[in-house]
Design a protein around this motif. Structure first.
Motif, mmCIF file in Angstrom:
data_model
loop_
_atom_site.group_PDB
_atom_site.id
_atom_site.type_symbol
_atom_site.label_atom_id
_atom_site.label_comp_id
_atom_site.label_asym_id
_atom_site.label_seq_id
_atom_site.Cartn_x
_atom_site.Cartn_y
_atom_site.Cartn_z
ATOM 1 N N THR A 100 0.823 -1.208 0.000
ATOM 2 C CA THR A 100 0.000 0.000 0.000
ATOM 3 C C THR A 100 0.860 1.262 0.000
ATOM 4 O O THR A 100 0.619 2.198 -0.767
ATOM 5 C CB THR A 100 -0.932 0.008 1.228
ATOM 6 N N LYS A 101 1.880 1.295 0.846
ATOM 7 C CA LYS A 101 2.734 2.485 0.929
ATOM 8 C C LYS A 101 3.497 2.718 -0.368
ATOM 9 O O LYS A 101 3.609 3.856 -0.851
ATOM 10 C CB LYS A 101 3.696 2.346 2.107
ATOM 11 N N SER A 102 4.027 1.657 -0.958
ATOM 12 C CA SER A 102 4.760 1.811 -2.213
ATOM 13 C C SER A 102 3.846 2.247 -3.343
ATOM 14 O O SER A 102 4.223 3.097 -4.169
ATOM 15 C CB SER A 102 5.463 0.497 -2.578
ATOM 16 N N LEU A 103 2.650 1.681 -3.414
ATOM 17 C CA LEU A 103 1.694 2.092 -4.440
ATOM 18 C C LEU A 103 1.314 3.558 -4.279
ATOM 19 O O LEU A 103 1.177 4.289 -5.261
ATOM 20 C CB LEU A 103 0.434 1.215 -4.370
ATOM 21 N N SER A 104 1.145 3.998 -3.048
ATOM 22 C CA SER A 104 0.807 5.403 -2.799
ATOM 23 C C SER A 104 1.900 6.324 -3.312
ATOM 24 O O SER A 104 1.622 7.356 -3.938
ATOM 25 C CB SER A 104 0.594 5.640 -1.304
ATOM 26 N N LEU A 105 3.140 5.947 -3.049
ATOM 27 C CA LEU A 105 4.260 6.778 -3.483
ATOM 28 C C LEU A 105 4.416 6.744 -5.005
ATOM 29 O O LEU A 105 4.522 7.794 -5.653
ATOM 30 C CB LEU A 105 5.540 6.288 -2.808
ATOM 31 N N ASP A 106 4.395 5.547 -5.574
ATOM 32 C CA ASP A 106 4.623 5.417 -7.013
ATOM 33 C C ASP A 106 3.463 5.946 -7.847
ATOM 34 O O ASP A 106 3.641 6.290 -9.019
ATOM 35 C CB ASP A 106 4.871 3.950 -7.370
ATOM 36 N N GLY A 107 2.288 6.029 -7.235
ATOM 37 C CA GLY A 107 1.126 6.502 -7.964
ATOM 38 C C GLY A 107 0.967 8.004 -8.006
ATOM 39 O O GLY A 107 0.158 8.527 -8.792
ATOM 40 N N ARG A 108 1.723 8.731 -7.195
ATOM 41 C CA ARG A 108 1.552 10.189 -7.101
ATOM 42 C C ARG A 108 1.645 10.901 -8.449
ATOM 43 O O ARG A 108 0.817 11.772 -8.741
ATOM 44 C CB ARG A 108 2.587 10.776 -6.135
#
Length: 311
Positions: free
Chosen positions: A227-235
């Motif tokens: 979840t945290k990585s997706l949040s960062l990479d999705g910005r």
């Protein structure tokens, strides 16, 4: 699982195969059916193209993919999204279970202008690719993924857990969640308008384990990292990602809560549960936010479950 019993009046039908459906064949017709009039509050599903604006100039329906939609929390969330005017793609391993979810939505077939069923094993990359290809072919975009498919696996002491036991849980809860998130990310990154939302189904086990649950607990901790990585990479692409940690929703998977489940002190105890429909309402709220806002982490749980404090 606790469900609204008034949904049970519509007749069940076998899923209709279509191009892109796993295990199916292409069909020339995609039926357009009005919803049964016996379902209170049901909206007629009559538009031939989902992305066509609804009457009165309202915005087109957004498109959600729900994995594990054939039972439990996935079914409850799919029904809640459908009731909130989302177009819903039902994904799960069992075609008959997806057809039952469609029936509970008040439809006589899992093929309608606002709902599609795609039998999918999320541990199979080819089947995940086929799921999102079918969604894009039919509805042109993906606005939401509820990344829900999962398994508790076998409850056993650590020294008795087999490699196969471990591998099954990791494949479903972690690798399957990654494959679905990756496919949704690709679609959201390239579609116009760009962006979308991914909501991962975590667990209160991402914070506190139960006895003899090392595979399940480890994968739910890993989902938090996902979840945290997706949040960062999705910005950069207007892709928001959040996580819903769920505790003691009444489903087929949590039946032990109501008959007695092992506690940290070794004793068996009955635990309170909540209606899975409450999880559905929470997801609808998270999904309704504009992409400029995100519920990063949320917990929805039975109020009196032994989680906070010392039990």
């Amino acid at each position: 699982m606790a469900q609204n019993t008034e949904r049970a009046g519509a007749a069940q039908a076998t899923p209709t195969a279509r191009a892109g459906q796993v295990g199916g064949t292409a069909t020339a017709e995609r039926p357009t059916l009005p919803a049964p009039s016996s379902r209170p509050g049901q909206r007629a599903q009559t538009a031939s193209v989902v992305q066509e604006a609804r009457r009165g100039g309202a915005a087109p329906r957004k498109v959600a993919v729900v994995t594990g939609a054939g039972s439990g929390i996935g079914r409850a969330v799919a029904l809640a999204l459908f009731d909130a005017d989302w177009t819903v793609v039902l994904a799960g391993r069992r075609a008959e279970a997806l057809a039952e979810t469609a029936r509970l939505a008040g439809l006589t077939t899992p093929e309608s202008p606002a709902l599609m069923a795609v039998p999918t094993d999320v541990t199979r990359p080819d089947q995940v690719d086929a799921l999102f290809a079918a969604t894009l072919e039919r509805f042109s975009r993906v606005d939401l993924l509820f990344n829900n498919a999962g398994t508790f696996g076998r409850t056993a002491p650590l020294d008795e857990l087999t490699y196969e036991d471990w591998h099954t849980v990791v494949d479903t809860n972690l690798t399957g969640a990654f494959l679905c998130a990756q496919a949704a990310f690709r679609a959201m990154k390239t579609q116009d308008p760009q962006g979308g939302r991914i909501i991962n189904n975590g667990s209160v086990s991402a914070h506190a384990p139960r006895p003899d649950s090392i595979a399940y607990t480890a994968t739910k901790h890993a989902v938090t990292g996902l979840t945290k990585s997706l949040s960062l990479d999705g910005r950069p692409y207007r892709i928001a990602c959040g996580q819903l940690d769920i505790g003691n929703a009444a489903t087929e998977m949590t039946g032990r809560m109501q008959t007695g489940i092992r506690q940290a002190n070794g004793q068996l105890a009955v635990e309170p549960v909540m209606d899975a429909a409450d999880v559905g309402r929470t997801v609808v709220h998270m999904a309704a936010l504009p992409l400029e806002a995100n519920v990063q982490f949320a917990t929805v749980m039975a109020t009196n479950m032994p989680y906070i404090g010392r039990g």
